[in-house]
Design a protein around this motif. Sequence first.
Motif, PDB file in Angstrom:
ATOM      1  N   LEU A  10       0.998  -1.073   0.027  1.00  0.00           N
ATOM      2  CA  LEU A  10       0.126  -0.047   0.026  1.00  0.00           C
ATOM      3  C   LEU A  10       1.016   1.513   0.128  1.00  0.00           C
ATOM      4  O   LEU A  10       2.087   1.259   0.464  1.00  0.00           O
ATOM      5  N   PRO A  11       0.343   2.244  -0.687  1.00  0.00           N
ATOM      6  CA  PRO A  11       1.212   3.433  -0.682  1.00  0.00           C
ATOM      7  C   PRO A  11       1.597   4.187   0.806  1.00  0.00           C
ATOM      8  O   PRO A  11       0.493   4.021   1.581  1.00  0.00           O
ATOM      9  N   PHE A  32       0.321  -3.333   9.081  1.00  0.00           N
ATOM     10  CA  PHE A  32       0.346  -2.159   8.626  1.00  0.00           C
ATOM     11  C   PHE A  32       1.500  -1.114   8.772  1.00  0.00           C
ATOM     12  O   PHE A  32       1.598  -0.024   8.933  1.00  0.00           O
ATOM     13  N   ILE A  33       2.715  -2.103   8.643  1.00  0.00           N
ATOM     14  CA  ILE A  33       3.980  -1.456   8.995  1.00  0.00           C
ATOM     15  C   ILE A  33       4.171  -0.483   7.743  1.00  0.00           C
ATOM     16  O   ILE A  33       3.791  -1.023   6.478  1.00  0.00           O
ATOM     17  N   GLY A  34       4.678   0.371   7.694  1.00  0.00           N
ATOM     18  CA  GLY A  34       5.126   1.321   6.439  1.00  0.00           C
ATOM     19  C   GLY A  34       3.995   2.246   6.124  1.00  0.00           C
ATOM     20  O   GLY A  34       4.051   2.801   4.981  1.00  0.00           O
ATOM     21  N   LEU A  35       3.190   2.544   7.027  1.00  0.00           N
ATOM     22  CA  LEU A  35       1.854   3.290   6.609  1.00  0.00           C
ATOM     23  C   LEU A  35       1.999   4.510   7.892  1.00  0.00           C
ATOM     24  O   LEU A  35       1.159   4.559   8.586  1.00  0.00           O
ATOM     25  N   ASP A  61       1.146   6.464  16.982  1.00  0.00           N
ATOM     26  CA  ASP A  61       1.029   7.946  16.981  1.00  0.00           C
ATOM     27  C   ASP A  61       0.205   8.406  15.707  1.00  0.00           C
ATOM     28  O   ASP A  61      -0.565   9.395  15.921  1.00  0.00           O
ATOM     29  N   SER A  62      -0.032   7.670  14.699  1.00  0.00           N
ATOM     30  CA  SER A  62      -0.902   8.266  13.814  1.00  0.00           C
ATOM     31  C   SER A  62      -2.413   7.996  13.687  1.00  0.00           C
ATOM     32  O   SER A  62      -3.320   8.610  13.440  1.00  0.00           O
TER      33      SER A  62
END
Length: 430
Positions: A10-11, A32-35, A61-62
């Motif tokens: 995923l972008p 969901f690593i890298g998002l 955090d996000s």
Amino acid sequence: MNLIAVPHGLPNTTRHLYLDNNLLLTIPSDSFIGLPLLFKLDLSHNRLVHLEPGAFRDQTDSLSSLDLSFNLLETLDPEAFGELRAQTNLSHNPWLCDCHLQLAMPQLLLDPSSLAEVVCNASEPEELGAQEETSMEDEGPITKLNVSTSKDEEEILRAHGYQHINADLNDGTGKNRVFIWYKKECGNRPVTRIQFSFNDGMKSVLADAWYELVNRDLNRGAGGDYIFLWYFCGSTEHDIPIVDLKVSKDAKEEPALLQDGWERLGCDLNRKAGGNFIYLWVKREKPSYICEITASVDFSCDRYLFEQGYTRVDEDTNRGAGGKHVFLWYRRSTDKSKALTALNVSTSPQEQAKLQASGFKMVCVDLSEGAGGKYVYTWYKKEGCESQIQAMVLLINPDAWKEYQKAGINFVEKNLNEDNKGWKMYITYK
């Protein structure tokens, strides 16, 4: 889309990810690593049964909104969420309130709109297809009990995580405020039996039977008997965890509690102190039935009976009559087929013969032993089409006699202190 797995690649600019209405069964670790900008994640309306540890790693955090509603989740691994601070929707899942779920829940910030919808199904329903729903905050057995007799003690117990039953046990005496407190701790053994002592013989036997003493007098400052609470965390087939407590102060309250599945303990918590008749009631984790009754004289057999899973009715049937200390006992079972179906009392040889001919069996202990007067025996029956007995109550409060009868509860119209000067008392059962 009918996805069966979280898509890869995923972008890294993704802010809103909608994976709802798919066929996802599990969320693996590091899904969901890298998002780093992910703000909203919708996983609702899937078939999720498991979230692996680290499922939401890298989202502390996000991520601000997480929707897990309308799935098949029964429990949660606390390590799946880590330190996630997202508002989380958990509604419409078949939750089982086990220790994992109880540990995970405090970590999560539940979506206010779904908080009231999060309910738990009983982890071991009594019958298949009949699931009981209770709120999460009420789920789980009681694991510790305590008593406060001053405001300082109240503050200390509250600071240690105890909750209290909001009923002053010295109500009507004008003396010290006395409250019972309890705690529900995940992983600790549940309380299965509660007893009271009001003389040294009772205290000695309870200590020998490994009951835990709460060393504060429930009648403190009010005179009357020194009454102490004891509890036991048993594991026999007759030990059914206690999940809730209530206190009654008025005879008019009692029949409704009994009919609602509550079990009244035998000791008047204002015993000999004046004031109201006050009783502690317990609600158990599962429906249970009285499968055996017996009686004891003085305290020679008490330890054995406690070890065999019996509960003592903490009121002397010879109260006020002199004679020996005599107590009724009962043992519970979740097996409906073992339940007693009827109780009765005899006060003459003619009544004994009649009950025996009707299929009743006698408890061979005279309930007025040593007090003079008539021989009084309790009788029970297991056969027949009568309803199974769920509770037995010994009534000494005159105001209660008519209240139980008006409510249609079985009332044995035989005074256990027939023909002596003791307190009038009657057996009722449901």
